[in-house]
Enzyme design. Structure first.
Site, PDB file in Angstrom:
ATOM      1  CB  SER A 160      79.862 120.991 -10.010  1.00  0.00           C
ATOM      2  OG  SER A 160      79.417 120.787  -8.691  1.00  0.00           O
ATOM      3  CG  ASP A 257      72.623 117.587  -9.841  1.00  0.00           C
ATOM      4  OD1 ASP A 257      72.861 117.506  -8.612  1.00  0.00           O
ATOM      5  OD2 ASP A 257      73.193 118.395 -10.590  1.00  0.00           O
ATOM      6  CG  HIS A 289      76.405 116.947  -9.731  1.00  0.00           C
ATOM      7  ND1 HIS A 289      75.874 118.178  -9.994  1.00  0.00           N
ATOM      8  CD2 HIS A 289      77.673 117.175  -9.285  1.00  0.00           C
ATOM      9  CE1 HIS A 289      76.764 119.110  -9.725  1.00  0.00           C
ATOM     10  NE2 HIS A 289      77.863 118.533  -9.291  1.00  0.00           N
TER      11      HIS A 289
END
Length: 314
Positions: A160, A257, A289
């Protein structure tokens, strides 16, 4: 108490909330666990100070099978959390990296960079660069790196926001280099890339999804002059992209995601810019995600960790 103390100025559920009186409330990612010898994997961890003047720390990991003098790849890792939550000391990342280190048999330096909004970007990028330089300069200092890490096999990784950071450190390494370091590859797990123009299936997540990412970037990086087309968040706007400092990339994206399209487009961008390395993009069906960070011992989490381990030992 001031009358407006509970009025919300910025709200990013489920991560962080800031009130008009200046209070910051982190809704997740605040729990920490001490370093340990993990009973399930035998992986050891310990904490080190990188730069005490700025409270910059890292957690180091060593596999059970490590033998002094028998060198292992070195992975410098950056945690996720939108630049605003989580830490290198959280139970989430302790478990994730214990699993990865046990499978890959690598030495890991997980850098605890400082968070926005108290430390707005580019602070996290500068902390990450300091952490990376510290890790690759410890051949005669830090015991675990001196005895077990092979600076001829250095990797970056992150998920991320941490994936975004790893990418930016790879770009910086390409521009600045570091003597004596053989930087082989970078692993990006659902990297936080963004941009003003809608691409791929981003519109299927609705205006709320795009609005959230837009606002989060501006919140973490209030000094940006180019908004979501800042080259740090949008690699397509980075004139240095062709000079990415490694020759191998592995990128994971997840079907559900909102960042998926950016991860897929990253490969196309690198080809267009003339980067001459190898990139593998893995698109995982049915997942959200950073699913592998949340569930590293699940079936798909284990599968990803095995694949990343192979990448780190090529």
């Amino acid at each position: 108490m001031a009358a407006n103390s509970d009025e919300i100025l910025h709200d990013f559920p489920p991560m962080i909330r800031q009130y008009k009186d200046g209070r910051i409330e982190r809704l997740m990612g605040t729990e920490t666990v001490p370093p340990s010898v993990d009973p399930e994997t035998g992986v050891q961890s310990k904490d080190v100070v990188i730069a005490p003047e700025i409270n910059l720390y890292a957690r180091l990991y060593l596999p059970k099978s490590a033998i002094p003098g028998s060198k292992l790849p070195l992975l410098v890792y950056f945690h996720g959390g939108g630049f605003v939550v989580e830490s290198a000391f959280s139970p989430l990342y302790q478990k994730h990296l214990n699993c990865l280190v046990a499978e890959a048999k690598v030495v890991v330096v997980s850098v605890d960079y400082r968070l926005a909004p108290e430390h707005p970007l580019p602070v996290a990028y500068e902390d990450a660069w300091l952490g990376f330089k510290w890790a690759v300069s410890q051949s005669n200092e830090e015991e675990w790196i001196k005895e077990y890490a092979e600076l001829n096999r250095v990797f970056l990784g992150g998920d991320s926001a941490g994936g975004n950071i790893a990418h930016n450190i790879a770009v910086r390494f390409g521009a600045e280099k570091l003597d004596g370091v053989n930087f082989i590859g970078t692993f990006l797990n659902c990297p936080f890339f963004w941009g003003k123009e809608i691409i791929g299936n981003e519109e299927t997540h609705g205006i709320t999804g795009r609005d959230y990412a837009d606002r989060l970037w501006h919140y973490a990086c209030p000094g940006t002059t180019k908004g979501c087309d800042d080259p740090r968040i949008n690699p397509g706007k980075d004139l240095k992209l062709s000079g990415l400092g490694c020759k191998k990339l592995m990128v994971y994206v997840a079907e559900k995601d909102i960042l998926r399209s950016r991860g897929l487009f990253y490969k196309e961008l690198l080809g267009k810019r003339g980067w001459d390395g190898e990139i593998e993009v893995v698109d995982v069906e049915g997942e959200n995600h950073c699913y592998s960070v949340e569930y590293p011992t699940g079936e798909k989490g284990k599968e990803m960790i095995k694949r990343v381990a192979s990448f780190l030992n090529q």
